[in-house]
Design a protein around this motif. Structure first.
Motif, PDB file in Angstrom:
ATOM      1  N   GLU A 359       0.864  -1.264   0.034  1.00  0.00           N
ATOM      2  CA  GLU A 359       0.132  -0.105  -0.075  1.00  0.00           C
ATOM      3  C   GLU A 359       0.735   1.329   0.199  1.00  0.00           C
ATOM      4  N   ASN A 381       0.200   0.419  -6.895  1.00  0.00           N
ATOM      5  CA  ASN A 381       0.969   0.209  -5.780  1.00  0.00           C
ATOM      6  C   ASN A 381       1.966  -1.036  -5.893  1.00  0.00           C
ATOM      7  N   ASN A 418       3.550   9.182  -0.858  1.00  0.00           N
ATOM      8  CA  ASN A 418       3.070   7.912  -1.505  1.00  0.00           C
ATOM      9  C   ASN A 418       2.488   8.162  -2.954  1.00  0.00           C
TER      10      ASN A 418
END
Length: 424
Positions: A359, A381, A418
């Motif tokens: 993740e 991801n 991210n």
């Protein structure tokens, strides 16, 4: 007592036993660990040398470089095709270095896609590289059909394709099949021999995108009766950024007109007659279009010399050892940190890279880069880790897993957003 695999000593011992370890010195590796050779291979000293030799031909001969010097430019595409032929299991005249992957897809699909009212579909898959789908949709539209109905994409399951699903989709309305030899995300190898036989059993032309298999696994394209194939030369073959691509056409198709004709589709001996009626070459060079990009081909002269010296069987053997060591260490060291393996474990289905799902994949990749390890992020991801047999080591694998473990334990990845960069 068996040796512990998760130690630096074990990795160093494996490197000492590796017959290909000496080739590491042939490359400009720099500091750190490079695990993105499945996106762009590193520069070798041989490739640098041949680039400089060809550059010097331009300096010395000017226009006469087309026929003079150590590597005459006029015949370079054919010469490199011959050097590549052993890597793909082809006859020399079945391979030509030309164009780019996408241009070559357009060329060969336009040559082999002959839709009719009853048989008009192209069969592909939903896990292939986007550029392939863009090209296929364009070709369908140019032939007067609707991609919404004429392009059938076999659905993958968790990023993997089931060959039975592909075969079941080979229906009577399919005119052409175009599939990856290795899936660019998961690294899954498709059985090209089996799929080709099944396609031909149903009278369907079939081609493959070899971008992630060329230079990483052996092929037997001629023996398998594959109709056509395309690939890039800048990943495992280390031809350099933007290196000229290549294509294969089985000799049984020689003599037909190329879908996209150009000056270099001509027979060499009559090309400079300047006729407005094309006398196309009777081999793979018929599928060339324009003037070859000489300086972008030159590094391949040195790179392919090395591949033919080492042999694809030896490269595949080392590659499998490296990826298996990755799998072993992932199982020993990273089980508790949320990584999910998205690549096949079976050797016959596993290409030359490992795909991990997490993740926080994008931020983990950034943390690895800060630590001197170059991975590859793939949306949404995924982390791709591509050890290359000619320049990566078992110690590289051990160090990468140890670094990943440290990043996860210290939560170093939380310092990074991210999100992917412009180029993932």
């Amino acid at each position: 007592m068996s040796e512990k695999k998760n130690t630096a000593e074990f990795a160093h011992k494996k490197d000492k036993e590796d017959p290909l370890f000496k080739y590491r010195d042939e490359f400009y590796i720099g500091e750190g660990i490079y695990l993105d050779g499945n996106s762009l291979g590193l520069l070798s000293k041989r490739a640098e040398e041949t680039l400089l030799i060809v550059l010097d031909s331009w300096k010395q001969y000017g226009i006469d470089g087309w026929v003079e010097g150590k590597h005459p430019w006029f015949y370079m595409s054919e010469y490199l095709g011959e050097q590549l032929s052993s890597l793909v299991g082809a006859k020399a005249k079945e391979v030509i270095v030309t164009g780019s992957t996408t241009v070559n897809i357009h060329q060969l699909v336009s040559s082999f896609y002959k839709p009719t009212k009853e048989r008009y579909k192209i069969l592909a898959d939903d896990a292939t590289f986007p550029s392939d789908i863009y090209a296929l949709k364009s070709q369908i539209t140019l032939n007067g059909f609707d991609p919404q109905t004429a392009l059938h994409k076999v659905e993958s399951q968790k990023g993997l394709l089931q060959e039975e699903d592909i075969i079941a989709a080979m229906t009577d309305d399919v005119a052409l099949i175009f599939l990856p030899s290795i899936l660019y995300r998961s690294g899954q190898i498709l059985n090209m021999k089996r799929l080709t036989a099944q396609a031909h059993k149903r009278g369907i032309v079939i081609g493959f995108d070899l971008c992630h298999s060329i230079g990483s696994i052996p092929h037997e394209l001629h023996e398998w009766n594959v109709d056509f194939a395309v690939w890039c030369n800048y990943k495992h073959l280390n031809g350099g950024p933007g290196a000229v691509g290549a294509l294969f056409v089985h000799e049984e198709h020689f003599g037909q007109e190329p879908g996209l004709a150009g000056w270099f589709s001509s027979k060499k001996e009559v090309q400079f007659d300047m006729s407005h009626d094309l006398d196309a070459a009777v081999d793979a060079s018929a599928y060339e279009i324009g003037t070859p990009h000489i300086l972008s081909m030159a590094p391949l002269l040195g790179s392919l010399e090395m591949f033919n010296e080492v042999g694809m069987e030896n490269i595949r053997k080392k590659s499998l050892q490296l990826t298996q060591y990755f799998l072993d260490l992932l199982d020993l060291e990273l089980k508790e940190y949320g990584f999910q393996l998205a690549s096949p474990k079976e050797e016959e289905k596993r290409g030359a890279h490992i795909l991990l799902e997490h993740e926080h994949a994008a931020s983990i990749c950034k943390a690895l880069k800060q630590a001197g390890i170059v991975p590859d992020f793939r949306a949404p991801n995924f982390i791709r880790l591509g050890p290359v047999a000619l320049y990566n080591t078992f110690f590289d694998i051990w160090k990468t897993v140890e670094t990943l473990k440290e990043i996860m334990e210290t939560k170093e990845y939380e310092k990074f957003a991210n999100t992917r960069g412009i180029i993932a």
